[in-house]
Design an enzyme around this catalytic site. Structure first.
Site, PDB file in Angstrom:
ATOM      1  N   ASN B 111      31.371  37.938  54.490  1.00  0.00           N
ATOM      2  CA  ASN B 111      30.076  37.884  53.796  1.00  0.00           C
ATOM      3  C   ASN B 111      29.301  39.197  53.897  1.00  0.00           C
ATOM      4  OD1 ASN B 111      29.569  37.424  56.482  1.00  0.00           O
ATOM      5  ND2 ASN B 111      28.830  35.322  56.204  1.00  0.00           N
ATOM      6  N   THR B 139      37.922  36.097  56.013  1.00  0.00           N
ATOM      7  CA  THR B 139      37.210  35.976  57.294  1.00  0.00           C
ATOM      8  C   THR B 139      37.784  34.849  58.124  1.00  0.00           C
ATOM      9  OG1 THR B 139      35.149  35.385  58.405  1.00  0.00           O
ATOM     10  CG2 THR B 139      35.375  34.613  56.172  1.00  0.00           C
ATOM     11  N   ASP B 141      36.181  33.406  60.312  1.00  0.00           N
ATOM     12  CA  ASP B 141      35.075  32.480  60.599  1.00  0.00           C
ATOM     13  C   ASP B 141      34.967  31.358  59.580  1.00  0.00           C
ATOM     14  OD1 ASP B 141      34.323  33.889  62.849  1.00  0.00           O
ATOM     15  OD2 ASP B 141      32.959  35.196  61.749  1.00  0.00           O
ATOM     16  N   MET B 183      36.015  32.282  69.007  1.00  0.00           N
ATOM     17  CA  MET B 183      35.116  33.064  68.147  1.00  0.00           C
ATOM     18  C   MET B 183      34.388  32.178  67.135  1.00  0.00           C
ATOM     19  SD  MET B 183      36.875  36.687  67.075  1.00  0.00           S
ATOM     20  CE  MET B 183      36.920  38.108  68.196  1.00  0.00           C
ATOM     21  N   GLY B 184      33.253  32.631  66.669  1.00  0.00           N
ATOM     22  CA  GLY B 184      32.476  31.900  65.675  1.00  0.00           C
ATOM     23  C   GLY B 184      31.005  32.026  66.025  1.00  0.00           C
ATOM     24  N   GLN B 299      42.796  35.979  69.003  1.00  0.00           N
ATOM     25  CA  GLN B 299      42.796  34.979  67.941  1.00  0.00           C
ATOM     26  C   GLN B 299      42.722  35.576  66.535  1.00  0.00           C
ATOM     27  OE1 GLN B 299      39.144  32.593  68.687  1.00  0.00           O
ATOM     28  NE2 GLN B 299      38.468  34.445  69.705  1.00  0.00           N
ATOM     29  N   ARG B 300      42.340  36.837  66.412  1.00  0.00           N
ATOM     30  CA  ARG B 300      42.317  37.418  65.071  1.00  0.00           C
ATOM     31  C   ARG B 300      43.417  38.442  64.872  1.00  0.00           C
ATOM     32  NH1 ARG B 300      37.060  41.459  64.877  1.00  0.00           N
ATOM     33  NH2 ARG B 300      38.122  43.344  65.548  1.00  0.00           N
TER      34      ARG B 300
END
Lengths: 410, 410
Positions: B111, B139, B141, B183-184, B299-300
């Site tokens: 975003n 993303t 997220d 994450m988040g 995690q990414r």
């Protein structure tokens, strides 16, 4: 007790779980089925504790297909324990073992579990109690003496390698300093596995710090500074067990309170070390983007990252354990050795328990770079075949520069 | 600018890398080759910064085979940036774009990157500058408005699911409390993915805390206590973004100094939250074995954990971006929608930038359990098809109790 009298055998799992510890369990259970005179294979839940509590399961009632599926599932299917028997505990073990007519005990674990097997074995001999005691190796730390490597390590090493492959690319994409803290209290094998992530000379990890060499913050800052100057970024692999020149672990001196397990090992978990090193680098070198991760339990329990070589060897170690129990007239530990110097293959030996029980193997000097912040080609050659097939293939874009038109912005 | 005048297009990547962001890059590059009148595809290194610095590469000189391999490699192959252009920055962009005769700009990102595209697009229109601006979603997220989900999220969700599959088994093997921090910042989708690790009702994660619901330590302690009483163990998934009733993130109140990025986002990294929650549970409930992990960058960026559905959709989003650029006479963002309610399939839309630029989508109420510490079946149904094929199969031993002989030790 001669093999012909083994009517029942008992298997249990001890210490930290791994991705392939159930392969050894299945190897024992399936190999025992082939021996006509072994009538039953019992499993004890949560290691030696399950024996004294008579919390036993009849593994003979599992199908071969199910056992094969359990073998492919990470973490100890029977449950584990950190208990270490004393004399009284051993008496309880013998009472249960005798009541059930068990002739052989197989314990899958690391050097602490090997020490448990040694204690039970010596107590059995002292009590003139007929119980064949076999240790089956397992540890992600790869710190068992005698063994070339231990089941569980290759899969954990693969996780660390894949993690640093990704961390290197992430760091390449958004440059800065990245610090990954890897398990390994006294032995640096697992941390060193990070180095296998390097595909090109400029790839990270650029620095690897192991517990086998003293860690000094000043050298660390200098190393990071030099790497930043050379590559504009820096990926660091650090063992949780790094210690200063006096042997005091950096993590221990950070911990607000020190937690010890039943074996007297200090707990080094938590994110404090990564956070501390990151903040120290940031403040001292005045760098903007510094990130740190502590791989923690992911590296030993992540479902879906496993070395097929490790799977096969862990299964084989279980099979060999039963074969040794039937063929040898002494207690001992199954050990893994590397055959010859050509294409990789493993052979299995049978080692006296005292040679490895409670002892720790360290990274040999030949595996550690002279600068003490990296590993050698010999280590790459050692680890590469263990990681198994199907590692991710990393492909970067080549640079095909477009000639600038007009003035460049900077 | 009518499509027939696109001689050259320019692509860049922004924000945090994902496992499939290069699929979209390759989708754009390969689709553009099919359009006879697109003569060149340039890539800018490190997002908009690479444009103003004229740090460009000619993607036309990569072979299709190499681009397909790059697509399968995690993390932004062109490099990324957190830069967000202001008016002056936009003028620099136009100067370079004009000099090179570029007619369309494709920006792959979240975003914040969509907002960058909006800024560039509006500045271009205001300056009457002919530049087609297309945002391609990405993303982990999953917090883009309009979209059913965003490329990158399914693969990161798969990592989180697999991590909790293993964490649950590890915790089953050595019982205690395990806290995994995911994450988040504002959206709980990725943390919620932990719930997909559950295969049996007693499996963890037993508790899932999302930023969409206020987090209170007292409720947390009560939840953990109840879970310990029920299962003798407790696996917890916590979003890094959990905040108290006043909206203050728990992690922020812990941070010794708060670090903000160029977009004003507070950095919530580091292991502090997991360590803090673990210590609080331990001290308050008097529990012995409490462990915490912060999944961090793994995690990414972990290499080798990817959803094949995500790969295909990320590629398709890149392809559609080129198609929309050629077919539409306005700027916009490629959006992903779920078709029908039967077997899963995706369709692609073209959405006005202002509908998602700089905005955050949250977990809908229907996905969050009424007790605010878990997710609903609707969320399971939503996520399951996105995780892709070949998830690890977990098989446990069945219990075939061996009848106790004599007295049980306890």
């Amino acid at each position: 007790m001669p093999p012909s009298e083994f009517r029942k055998i008992l298997v249990a799992q001890g210490g930290g779980p791994t991705a392939v510890i159930n392969q050894s369990l299945t190897g024992i259970a399936l190999e025992a089925r082939k021996a006509a005179h072994i009538g039953a294979v019992y499993g004890a839940f949560h290691g030696v504790r399950g024996i004294v509590n008579q919390d036993l399961t009849d593994l003979g009632k599992e199908t071969e297909q199910d056992l094969v599926k359990v073998a492919e599932t990470p973490s100890a299917a029977l449950g584990s324990t950190r208990d270490k028997p004393d004399r009284k505990y051993c008496q309880e073990i013998f009472r249960v073992v005798q009541a059930h007519g068990i002739g052989a005990f197989f314990y899958i674990g690391g050097n602490d579990s090997a020490d448990t097997v040694r204690i039970v074995s010596e107590a059995a001999q002292a009590a003139n109690y007929p119980l064949r005691c076999i240790h089956v190796p397992k540890t992600i730390d790869n710190d068992l003496m005698v063994n070339d490597h231990t089941p569980g390590f290759p899969s954990a090493a693969r996780f660390v390698t894949q993690a640093f492959m990704g961390a290197n690319l992430d760091n390449l994409s958004l440059p800065g300093v990245y610090i990954g803290v890897v398990m390994g209290r006294h032995a640096g094998f697992l941390t060193a596995a990070a180095a296998l992530a390097k595909a090109e000379p400029e790839d990270g990890p650029h620095l690897v710090y192991l517990p086998e060499r003293p860690f000094h913050l000043e050298s660390f800052f200098r190393d990071v500074k030099q790497t930043m100057e050379r590559h504009g970024r820096c990926v660091v692999a650090v063992s949780e067990g790094i210690a200063d020149g006096k042997g005091v672990p950096v993590a221990t001196s950070l911990a607000t309170h020190v937690e010890k397990d039943a074996h007297g090992n200090v707990e080094l978990g938590g994110g404090a070390l990564a956070d501390y090193l990151g903040k120290a680098v940031k403040d001292t070198l005045g760098l903007k983007r510094v990130r740190g991760d502590t791989f923690g339990y992911l590296q030993r329990s992540f479902a879906g990252c496993v070395s097929d070589v490790d799977q096969r060897e862990a299964r084989a170690a279980g099979e060999k354990a039963v074969q040794f129990a039937l063929a040898q007239d002494r207690d001992g530990s199954v050990s893994i050795h590397r055959q010859g110097s050509g294409a990789y293959s493993a052979t299995y030996g049978f080692t006296a328990l005292e040679e490895l029980a409670g002892k720790t193997r360290h990274m040999p000097d030949a595996f550690i770079s002279e600068t003490a912040n990296g590993v050698t080609q010999a280590f790459h050659d050692y680890l590469k075949p263990l990681l198994g097939s199907g590692l991710p293939e990393i492909r970067r874009l080549r640079r095909h520069p477009v000639a600038a038109i007009g003035e460049k912005a900077k």
